[in-house]
Design a protein around this motif. Structure first.
Motif, mmCIF file in Angstrom:
data_model
loop_
_atom_site.group_PDB
_atom_site.id
_atom_site.type_symbol
_atom_site.label_atom_id
_atom_site.label_comp_id
_atom_site.label_asym_id
_atom_site.label_seq_id
_atom_site.Cartn_x
_atom_site.Cartn_y
_atom_site.Cartn_z
ATOM 1 N N UNK A 93 -36.171 30.220 24.181
ATOM 2 C CA UNK A 93 -35.423 29.349 24.418
ATOM 3 C C UNK A 93 -36.079 28.043 24.283
ATOM 4 N N UNK A 94 -36.241 27.874 23.285
ATOM 5 C CA UNK A 94 -37.515 26.999 23.183
ATOM 6 C C UNK A 94 -35.754 25.941 22.151
ATOM 7 N N UNK A 95 -36.322 24.476 22.123
ATOM 8 C CA UNK A 95 -35.573 23.565 21.784
ATOM 9 C C UNK A 95 -35.020 23.881 19.935
ATOM 10 N N UNK A 96 -34.278 23.564 19.904
ATOM 11 C CA UNK A 96 -33.983 23.550 17.756
ATOM 12 C C UNK A 96 -33.155 22.721 17.177
ATOM 13 N N UNK A 97 -33.623 22.289 15.875
ATOM 14 C CA UNK A 97 -32.229 21.060 15.397
ATOM 15 C C UNK A 97 -32.362 21.351 14.229
ATOM 16 N N UNK A 98 -30.634 21.148 13.731
ATOM 17 C CA UNK A 98 -30.004 21.180 12.295
ATOM 18 C C UNK A 98 -29.638 20.125 11.330
ATOM 19 N N UNK A 99 -29.560 20.045 10.434
ATOM 20 C CA UNK A 99 -29.510 19.092 9.712
ATOM 21 C C UNK A 99 -28.289 18.844 8.319
ATOM 22 N N UNK A 100 -27.618 18.891 7.605
ATOM 23 C CA UNK A 100 -26.286 19.718 6.782
ATOM 24 C C UNK A 100 -25.449 18.481 6.278
ATOM 25 N N UNK A 101 -25.624 18.370 4.688
ATOM 26 C CA UNK A 101 -25.244 17.781 3.792
ATOM 27 C C UNK A 101 -24.497 18.694 3.184
ATOM 28 N N UNK A 102 -23.152 18.175 2.191
ATOM 29 C CA UNK A 102 -22.379 18.332 1.306
ATOM 30 C C UNK A 102 -22.686 17.931 0.010
ATOM 31 N N UNK A 103 -23.722 18.518 -0.992
ATOM 32 C CA UNK A 103 -24.241 17.126 -2.098
ATOM 33 C C UNK A 103 -23.617 17.588 -3.660
#
Length: 258
Positions: free
Chosen positions: A232-242
């Motif tokens: 139940x902890x917090x999460x994060x997500x970052x993404x780019x197309x290269x």
């Protein structure tokens, strides 16, 4: 399948990437306290259609989901990190929202994700999670280029995430893109340098570091799609197309203000 795009394909990929970046930044700006996740999905639908593009999610039906997905964007809140199914939920101050968007335009796909805190609150844990994924993404991009190996990129991402104190889940990670959303090679968020597929000009990769604050274990929501932290902890997500070029890597989904 691994696709190597020609110069014309890469030019079209730039257009797709610019569209994805524009939509994500618009949605980020509109996502305020009280905004409903279903509103975000509808805004995404309108912008995709107005641009003459196609959603990669509406008919998406992989083996791990309960498909088809049926929506235009992934909206993951707080302990949800991947494949968040839009539902009737108004955002609250301090919510950590991740938006993940993949679109096809002119026959070429671009895929990107952004995480941010809604409202005026800035919970330190959330800020740290987002910062770690963004720094890991920059490290992965810096490690990508002609002649580099997939393992070099994975190692760069995992080194940043590990140094920040996070456990790394390797079930889901980055991937090739091209005429379809998910292709080989798989780009794990942790790996050994010098291993794996050798990158070539014309290859498109979606790099996507994501973490959970105190676990590496995912659980699946009752909706069959949304992946959450087991604790139940917090999460994060970052993404780019290269795009791999002759002298490095070009970020196709970089917003104008990035």
């Amino acid at each position: 399948m691994i696709e190597i795009l020609n110069a014309d394909d890469v030019r079209r990929a730039r257009d797709t990437g610019a569209l994805v970046a524009e939509i994500l930044q618009t949605l980020k700006g509109r996502s305020v306290v009280g905004t409903n996740l279903l509103e975000i999905d509808e805004w995404a639908r309108q912008m995709i259609i107005e641009a003459g593009a196609q959603s990669c999610y509406v008919d998406y039906e992989p083996s791990f989901g309960r498909g088809p997905f049926g929506h235009y964007i992934c909206t993951s809140v707080n302990d949800a990190v991947l494949h968040g199914l839009p539902h009737d939920y108004p955002l609250a101050d301090g919510d950590l929202l991740s938006l993940d968007l993949a679109v096809s335009l002119g026959g070429v796909v671009a895929d990107s994700a952004v995480s941010f805190v809604v409202g005026d609150s800035r919970p330190p844990e959330s800020v740290a999670l987002i910062d770690a994924t963004e720094r890991a993404l920059r490290a992965g991009i810096a490690a990508a280029g002609p002649g580099a190996r997939v393992g070099d990129v994975s190692h760069a991402i995992g080194t940043v995430l590990g140094a920040a104190g996070y456990q790394v889940n390797t079930e889901f990670g980055g991937h090739g893109v091209g005429s379809t959303m998910h292709q080989d090679p798989h780009v794990s968020n942790s790996g050994r340098p010098g291993r794996g597929y050798r990158l070539r000009p014309g290859l498109l990769l979606a790099l996507e570091p994501w973490v959970m604050a105190d676990t590496a274990t995912l659980v699946t929501d009752a909706d069959g799609w949304t992946l959450r932290s087991a604790t139940g902890c917090r999460t994060a997500h970052s993404e780019h197309t290269i795009a791999i070029t002759s002298d490095g890597a070009e970020v196709l989904t970089r917003p104008a203000t990035y």
